[in-house]
Design a protein around this motif. Structure first.
Motif, PDB file in Angstrom:
ATOM      1  N   VAL A  66       0.863  -1.182   0.000  1.00 20.43           N
ATOM      2  CA  VAL A  66       0.000   0.000   0.000  1.00 20.43           C
ATOM      3  C   VAL A  66       0.898   1.229   0.000  1.00 20.43           C
ATOM      4  CG1 VAL A  66      -1.971  -1.063   1.167  1.00 20.43           C
ATOM      5  CG2 VAL A  66      -0.148  -0.047   2.535  1.00 20.43           C
ATOM      6  N   THR A  67       0.418   2.332  -0.578  1.00 23.23           N
ATOM      7  CA  THR A  67       1.201   3.568  -0.563  1.00 23.23           C
ATOM      8  C   THR A  67       0.487   4.629   0.269  1.00 23.23           C
ATOM      9  OG1 THR A  67       0.185   4.575  -2.528  1.00 23.23           O
ATOM     10  CG2 THR A  67       2.022   3.042  -2.889  1.00 23.23           C
ATOM     11  N   VAL A  68       1.263   5.523   0.828  1.00 17.58           N
ATOM     12  CA  VAL A  68       0.721   6.598   1.654  1.00 17.58           C
ATOM     13  C   VAL A  68      -0.204   7.479   0.821  1.00 17.58           C
ATOM     14  CG1 VAL A  68       1.306   8.658   2.982  1.00 17.58           C
ATOM     15  CG2 VAL A  68       2.684   6.585   3.233  1.00 17.58           C
ATOM     16  N   ASN A  69       0.212   7.832  -0.391  1.00 14.99           N
ATOM     17  CA  ASN A  69      -0.597   8.723  -1.234  1.00 14.99           C
ATOM     18  C   ASN A  69      -1.948   8.115  -1.595  1.00 14.99           C
ATOM     19  OD1 ASN A  69       1.322  10.753  -1.268  1.00 14.99           O
ATOM     20  ND2 ASN A  69       2.319  10.001  -3.123  1.00 14.99           N
ATOM     21  N   ASP A  70      -1.921   6.827  -1.990  1.00 11.54           N
ATOM     22  CA  ASP A  70      -3.178   6.164  -2.377  1.00 11.54           C
ATOM     23  C   ASP A  70      -4.145   6.063  -1.202  1.00 11.54           C
ATOM     24  OD1 ASP A  70      -2.285   5.869  -4.938  1.00 11.54           O
ATOM     25  OD2 ASP A  70      -1.762   3.748  -4.759  1.00 11.54           O
ATOM     26  N   THR A 114      -1.913  11.629   8.737  1.00 12.74           N
ATOM     27  CA  THR A 114      -2.789  10.641   9.392  1.00 12.74           C
ATOM     28  C   THR A 114      -2.449   9.227   8.932  1.00 12.74           C
ATOM     29  OG1 THR A 114      -4.597  12.222   9.632  1.00 12.74           O
ATOM     30  CG2 THR A 114      -5.186   9.888   9.683  1.00 12.74           C
ATOM     31  N   ILE A 115      -2.246   9.062   7.626  1.00 17.00           N
ATOM     32  CA  ILE A 115      -1.915   7.734   7.098  1.00 17.00           C
ATOM     33  C   ILE A 115      -0.563   7.263   7.631  1.00 17.00           C
ATOM     34  CG2 ILE A 115      -1.367   6.422   5.019  1.00 17.00           C
ATOM     35  CD1 ILE A 115      -4.344   6.921   5.445  1.00 17.00           C
ATOM     36  N   ARG A 116       0.396   8.168   7.691  1.00 13.73           N
ATOM     37  CA  ARG A 116       1.714   7.774   8.221  1.00 13.73           C
ATOM     38  C   ARG A 116       1.589   7.318   9.670  1.00 13.73           C
ATOM     39  NH1 ARG A 116       3.532  12.575   5.327  1.00 13.73           N
ATOM     40  NH2 ARG A 116       4.598  11.926   3.400  1.00 13.73           N
ATOM     41  N   SER A 164       8.251   1.381   4.305  1.00 14.44           N
ATOM     42  CA  SER A 164       9.449   1.590   3.487  1.00 14.44           C
ATOM     43  C   SER A 164       9.180   2.619   2.394  1.00 14.44           C
ATOM     44  CB  SER A 164       9.890   0.266   2.850  1.00 14.44           C
ATOM     45  OG  SER A 164      10.953   0.461   1.943  1.00 14.44           O
ATOM     46  N   HIS A 165       9.807   3.784   2.474  1.00 14.39           N
ATOM     47  CA  HIS A 165       9.796   4.806   1.412  1.00 14.39           C
ATOM     48  C   HIS A 165       8.390   5.126   0.890  1.00 14.39           C
ATOM     49  CE1 HIS A 165      14.102   4.390   1.437  1.00 14.39           C
ATOM     50  NE2 HIS A 165      14.035   3.120   1.071  1.00 14.39           N
ATOM     51  N   GLY A 166       7.531   5.632   1.742  1.00 14.73           N
ATOM     52  CA  GLY A 166       6.214   6.071   1.307  1.00 14.73           C
ATOM     53  C   GLY A 166       5.222   4.970   1.049  1.00 14.73           C
ATOM     54  N   LYS A 167       5.572   3.745   1.437  1.00  9.15           N
ATOM     55  CA  LYS A 167       4.651   2.625   1.257  1.00  9.15           C
ATOM     56  C   LYS A 167       4.806   1.652   2.416  1.00  9.15           C
ATOM     57  CE  LYS A 167       7.734  -0.261  -1.542  1.00  9.15           C
ATOM     58  NZ  LYS A 167       7.912  -0.962  -2.840  1.00  9.15           N
ATOM     59  N   ALA A 168       4.006   0.612   2.395  1.00 12.17           N
ATOM     60  CA  ALA A 168       4.121  -0.446   3.399  1.00 12.17           C
ATOM     61  C   ALA A 168       3.961  -1.788   2.702  1.00 12.17           C
ATOM     62  CB  ALA A 168       3.067  -0.287   4.491  1.00 12.17           C
ATOM     63  N   ILE A 169       4.681  -2.784   3.200  1.00 15.28           N
ATOM     64  CA  ILE A 169       4.613  -4.147   2.683  1.00 15.28           C
ATOM     65  C   ILE A 169       4.335  -5.103   3.847  1.00 15.28           C
ATOM     66  CG2 ILE A 169       6.045  -3.721   0.666  1.00 15.28           C
ATOM     67  CD1 ILE A 169       8.461  -4.642   2.207  1.00 15.28           C
ATOM     68  N   PRO A 170       3.962  -6.345   3.550  1.00 16.73           N
ATOM     69  CA  PRO A 170       3.534  -7.243   4.636  1.00 16.73           C
ATOM     70  C   PRO A 170       4.610  -7.574   5.665  1.00 16.73           C
ATOM     71  CG  PRO A 170       2.717  -8.031   2.539  1.00 16.73           C
ATOM     72  CD  PRO A 170       3.680  -6.924   2.228  1.00 16.73           C
TER      73      PRO A 170
END
Length: 255
Positions: free
Chosen positions: A22-26, A37-39, A54-60
């Motif tokens: 998932v990405t922070v922007n999306d 808020t998302i961060r 990791s770098h503006g996104k998240a992984i499992p």
């Protein structure tokens, strides 16, 4: 009506499971909330060990690998490694001259090798050399260098210089991580350097890796995936990874 934090977290984890990231922007656009808020949401979920940022996104999961002794690693996914080893043996041909690198998957491969006319093996692993030396019909060469206690294998410039003097038909390579963008990695920088020399010395590069190695990264980068000819892995590989490897032109053998 805006979603509360509990509902947001549920949807974030659901999307993460479905898409793999998932990405922070999306997420900010989807939930109509600020990036801040998302961060904060992702930070809370990471603290609960439900994802890795990791770098503006998240992984499992955390993709970065820590080194374990070979005695521990050989017990992990042992059934899968055995199947991979048996498939790897089928790629051998009479008069092959091969390199067997280090790692538990390639040690298991060595255990399955039977006498074959004109087979020559150069081994980086002390364990592999001892296994094959019991068979008088296989010519075994031990790579020189400094011994890593954690893997009972050699590393360093002596081995790299030795590799420059030979040409091999195949390299059987074990790795710590396979990332679709970053490529093959290991936890040790000197081992990565030696693996690069092995790749230069061999005509065909065959990677033996159980499915747990995918989407992981180690400290030392070995090569990009376009330098790999074949990957032998197990049926736990996910569909997206399988599809991407085929797109990259890698011959994929699933056991």
């Amino acid at each position: 009506m805006a979603l509360n934090i509990i509902d947001r977290h549920k949807l974030i984890l659901k999307k993460l499971k479905a898409d793999g990231f998932v990405t922070v922007n999306d997420l900010s656009e989807q939930f109509n909330v600020s990036l801040v808020t998302i961060r904060k949401d992702l930070k809370l979920l990471e603290e609960k060990k439900l994802l890795f940022r990791s770098h503006g996104k998240a992984i499992p999961v955390n993709p970065y690998i820590t080194e374990n002794p070979v005695q521990i690693k050989e017990k992990i996914n042992a059934t899968e490694k055995n199947k991979i080893a048996m498939a790897a043996v089928q790629t051998l041909e009479p008069h092959d001259s091969i390199i067997i690198a280090s790692g538990t998957s390639v040690i298991e491969f060595a255990r399955h090798i039977k006498p074959l006319e004109g087979l020559t093996v150069l081994s980086a692993s002390l364990s592999t050399a001892l296994i094959l030396a019991k068979n008088k019909d296989i010519e075994v060469m031990q790579l020189g260098g400094m011994v890593r206690p954690s893997s009972a294998s050699v590393i360093g410039p002596i081995g790299e210089k030795m590799l420059a003097e030979f040409t091999f038909t195949k390299l059987f390579l074990g790795v710590d991580g396979i990332d679709l963008e970053y490529g093959l990695t290991t936890t040790n920088l000197m081992e990565a350097s030696l693996n690069k020399a092995m790749i230069k010395a061999a005509q065909k590069i065959i990677v033996l890796a159980d499915a747990s190695k995918f989407n992981k990264k180690g400290f030392g980068r070995i090569c990009e995936l376009n330098e790999v000819d074949q990957i032998i892995t197990d049926s736990n590989i996910d569909a997206k990874t399988k599809s991407r490897l085929i797109e990259l032109g890698v011959e994929l053998t699933i056991v």
